[in-house]
Design a protein around this motif. Sequence first.
Motif, PDB file in Angstrom:
ATOM      1  N   PHE A  34       0.839  -1.196   0.000  1.00 45.90           N
ATOM      2  CA  PHE A  34       0.000   0.000   0.000  1.00 45.90           C
ATOM      3  C   PHE A  34       0.869   1.239   0.000  1.00 45.90           C
ATOM      4  CE2 PHE A  34      -2.162   3.353   2.559  1.00 45.90           C
ATOM      5  CZ  PHE A  34      -3.158   3.658   1.647  1.00 45.90           C
ATOM      6  N   ASP A  35       0.545   2.180  -0.885  1.00 42.94           N
ATOM      7  CA  ASP A  35       1.279   3.446  -0.976  1.00 42.94           C
ATOM      8  C   ASP A  35       0.274   4.580  -1.100  1.00 42.94           C
ATOM      9  OD1 ASP A  35       2.987   5.629  -1.697  1.00 42.94           O
ATOM     10  OD2 ASP A  35       4.464   4.179  -2.393  1.00 42.94           O
ATOM     11  N   GLU A  36       0.402   5.577  -0.234  1.00 42.64           N
ATOM     12  CA  GLU A  36      -0.513   6.711  -0.242  1.00 42.64           C
ATOM     13  C   GLU A  36      -0.111   7.792  -1.233  1.00 42.64           C
ATOM     14  OE1 GLU A  36      -2.291   7.303   4.128  1.00 42.64           O
ATOM     15  OE2 GLU A  36      -0.102   7.357   4.074  1.00 42.64           O
ATOM     16  N   LYS A  37       1.036   7.636  -1.864  1.00 38.03           N
ATOM     17  CA  LYS A  37       1.541   8.666  -2.759  1.00 38.03           C
ATOM     18  C   LYS A  37       0.559   8.940  -3.899  1.00 38.03           C
ATOM     19  CE  LYS A  37       5.672   9.749  -5.496  1.00 38.03           C
ATOM     20  NZ  LYS A  37       6.978   9.224  -5.980  1.00 38.03           N
ATOM     21  N   THR A  41       0.418   4.130  -9.418  1.00 42.72           N
ATOM     22  CA  THR A  41      -0.503   3.043  -9.769  1.00 42.72           C
ATOM     23  C   THR A  41      -0.054   1.735  -9.133  1.00 42.72           C
ATOM     24  OG1 THR A  41       0.708   2.368 -11.750  1.00 42.72           O
ATOM     25  CG2 THR A  41      -0.898   4.169 -11.998  1.00 42.72           C
ATOM     26  N   SER A  42      -0.980   0.791  -9.073  1.00 45.91           N
ATOM     27  CA  SER A  42      -0.664  -0.534  -8.523  1.00 45.91           C
ATOM     28  C   SER A  42       0.436  -1.208  -9.332  1.00 45.91           C
ATOM     29  CB  SER A  42      -1.918  -1.403  -8.504  1.00 45.91           C
ATOM     30  OG  SER A  42      -2.895  -0.857  -7.661  1.00 45.91           O
ATOM     31  N   ILE A  45       3.853   0.061  -8.421  1.00 46.92           N
ATOM     32  CA  ILE A  45       4.322  -0.490  -7.151  1.00 46.92           C
ATOM     33  C   ILE A  45       4.853  -1.911  -7.340  1.00 46.92           C
ATOM     34  CG2 ILE A  45       3.592  -1.256  -4.854  1.00 46.92           C
ATOM     35  CD1 ILE A  45       1.555   1.048  -4.875  1.00 46.92           C
ATOM     36  N   THR A  61      -3.812   1.211  -3.873  1.00 46.95           N
ATOM     37  CA  THR A  61      -3.685   2.664  -3.790  1.00 46.95           C
ATOM     38  C   THR A  61      -5.051   3.224  -3.386  1.00 46.95           C
ATOM     39  OG1 THR A  61      -4.237   2.929  -6.135  1.00 46.95           O
ATOM     40  CG2 THR A  61      -1.899   2.733  -5.579  1.00 46.95           C
TER      41      THR A  61
END
Length: 457
Positions: A34-37, A41-42, A45, A61
């Motif tokens: 999980f990335d809040e940036k 996009t998935s 990542i 995301t």
Amino acid sequence: MDFKNKKALVYGAGKSGIGTAELLIHAGAHPILFDEKAGITSDEILERLDGKIRGLADALTGDITPEFISELDLAVLSPGVPTDIPNVLALKQAGIPVWGEVELAYRVSGGKILGVTGTNGKTTTTTLLGEIMKNADPDTYVVGNIGNPYTEAALKITDHSNVVIELSSFQLETIEEFHPSVSAILNITPDHLNRHHTMEEYIRCKKRITLNQDKRDTCVLNYEDEVLREFGKECNADVFWFSSARVIENGIYYADGEIILTRDGKHERIAETDKLSLPGVHNYENIMAGAAMAYSAGVPLDIIRDTIAAFKPVEHRIEYVDEKNGVVWYNDSKGTNPDAAIKGIQAMSRPTLLIGGGYDKKSDYRDWIRSFDGKVRWFVLEGKTRHDIKAAALECGYPEEKIVLFETMHEAMEFCRDHAEPGDAVLLSPACASWGEFPNYEVRGEKFKEYVRKEIQ
């Protein structure tokens, strides 16, 4: 925990998060990165994962929903993720175990753990201790906040390995069963209050290194730190004291140019400080802590002595760069808070052009400025904090005409190049983080060294 088929949220998709996800996959779990940036996009990542295992993970995301949380078995936070933000609080309230990478790696691996924490000196002490342990037993791993993720080494570590780990307050927030046989808290001074909010919470996190220790284990503590002196009275582990100001019976101390270890009435000289490559009393404290930890782990004294004698300074910590035109340049980019920067200026023996400033961690700079002791000939400030530091300097009585302000470190270095005189030192010791202008203190230090070596004739 049996990780097989467990669904684990990896909160943060940077270097630490990727290492965590790959370890979870090898342990049989199914990680969701999980990335809040914003804008990521998935697919972007997942591309960070090793191609052979990329299909065994998912990415998320956007928002973390209650429905998503209900499907989880575990969450692992990257060190930069605060534990009091809404998403993390929601995980805890739902009863999801919330770990950091240290707890995960500990659960997956084994070995004898030697953990180092404290506000300042961690990297030097960890590096020295790692060298001592490697010389005693090559089956040694040096990991943690020093830049080598524990998660990347976990699968190589056996029950017979030694694991030397540098631990930040962030990493200690999320331990549960992590249990070092030997620990050290080097010192405690204000730092990371933008994360922990209060000094009391910061101290609590540091003390957690002893959470699972008992009297069969050892905790090395600094007798000259008032917080730690009090903590020693309640510490779960057997306490091994070190001191730079007094003789310690059944401990280790510095006096009259020597480091002496005392045990059961015997006094053993560990080092003569004038023969060491590490300048300054703060480094003698780091050496004492590393020696005490190694001794507590059963390393023979001759290996401890020989390793200390051959040890070279840690990069970016009061690191000698070069002498140009009679001016000595020092890189102390790892001095990212005021107390660390105090150690930097205290190690100087020449009139000094001091470069400070950077990212704002809401620090109090006054004790740093008061420690100058007449050594700072020019106070050269750059970055976002330059105006705040100038205000603190004026409050402390530092002469305004000796303060200069610049937006970037490059401009600050040009000023130092033009104004340093033979016999001076130029010290980069920012008392601030590097974020904003540089991604980390290592890049800042490398740019400083590159400028000195290439731009100054």
